[in-house]
Design an enzyme around this catalytic site. Structure first.
Site, mmCIF file in Angstrom:
data_model
loop_
_atom_site.group_PDB
_atom_site.id
_atom_site.type_symbol
_atom_site.label_atom_id
_atom_site.label_comp_id
_atom_site.label_asym_id
_atom_site.label_seq_id
_atom_site.Cartn_x
_atom_site.Cartn_y
_atom_site.Cartn_z
ATOM 1 N N TYR A 239 16.172 43.537 48.255
ATOM 2 C CA TYR A 239 15.870 42.147 47.939
ATOM 3 C C TYR A 239 15.161 41.558 49.154
ATOM 4 O O TYR A 239 15.785 41.201 50.146
ATOM 5 C CB TYR A 239 17.161 41.388 47.605
ATOM 6 N N ASP B 234 13.354 43.271 44.024
ATOM 7 C CA ASP B 234 12.564 42.044 44.082
ATOM 8 C C ASP B 234 11.873 42.034 45.445
ATOM 9 O O ASP B 234 12.499 41.746 46.464
ATOM 10 C CB ASP B 234 13.497 40.839 43.910
#
Length: 259
Positions: free
Chosen positions: A110, A149
């Site tokens: 992330y 992400d």
């Protein structure tokens, strides 16, 4: 022994407890992935008990700050080793988990957001340097699959309103250059490898009114692999119909990974 074809799923759930109330477990059971990677779990140890069945191992990296960041991997395949960070086996914001297998590493990430006012852009670029170094070191040892992400729309095709977003967080020249550099260092964007010209393919939409309905989105969630794995990519797709978060899940299928 792993299956001949392995299914990987990655999803920024933007708060796992909220996502569970919106059908997360139904999707999890239906998709039946070998590896299911989460970002932005936003919880601490003991705040959720997921009944995923005995076949899944669970690995969590919690952020020190409550209700913030965090990653997890649920897998049917027990790894040789687990690493929770980059240079050190720790990560205060819970942003990475690496599982090691016989023929590959799986890295769930992330990436830090530069923030709307770009106040964390310098921190973001420092992270990018560290992350690139980490991945290239792994790639020197064995092949690598990276998911998560990555908080950047790489090319204009990856964002609905490219011209008006140039210079905005997630679409700065600096962030996009980092993605270019990463790919030139030995990694493939699996979705673009298979579908180089596909438009309107996004993984994140603002919560603003009817933005997702009108598909005004960004593609900021990725599966990257070592370039040497190109021939083993069976499919890379975006599950846009799945709700529960401002991101949707992405899937990767790899064939003959152990061959």
């Amino acid at each position: 022994m792993m299956n001949a074809t392995l299914k990987f799923v990655s999803w920024n759930v933007n708060g796992l407890r909220a996502c569970v109330k919106k059908g997360f477990l139904d999707y999890f059971q239906t998709v039946d992935a070998d590896f299911f990677c989460l970002q932005e779990t936003k919880l601490q140890a003991g705040q959720i008990m997921l009944e995923l069945g005995d076949q899944y191992e669970q690995y969590w990296n919690y952020a020190e700050k409550k209700g913030y960041s965090g990653t997890a991997i649920f897998t049917k395949h027990k790894p040789f080793s687990v690493w929770y960070g980059l240079e050190e086996n720790t990560e205060s914001e819970g942003r990475t988990i690496t599982l090691e297998y016989d023929s590959f590493y799986l890295v769930n990430v992330y990436t830090p957001n530069a923030r709307r006012d770009l106040s964390r852009l310098d921190l973001r670029l420092q992270w990018e340097e560290r992350f690139l170094n980490y991945l290239t070191q792994l790639n020197d040892k064995k092949t690598v699959i990276v998911c998560g992400d990555l908080n950047v729309a790489h090319q204009e095709i990856d964002i609905k309103n490219a011209k008006s977003n140039i210079g905005n967080s997630g679409f700065t020249y600096e962030e996009r250059a980092c993605m270019t550099r990463l790919q030139k260092s030995g990694f493939i964007d699996t979705f673009r490898y298979l579908y180089p010209d596909r438009i309107d393919a996004y993984t994140w939409w603002s919560y603003m009114n009817k933005v997702r309905e009108r598909n005004i989105g960004w593609r900021i969630d990725y599966f990257l692999t070592s370039t040497t794995l190109a021939s083993k990519i069976a499919d890379s797709r975006i599950d846009t119909t799945i709700m529960g978060s401002d991101h949707c899940p992405i899937l990767l299928e790899m064939k003959d990974l152990l061959a």
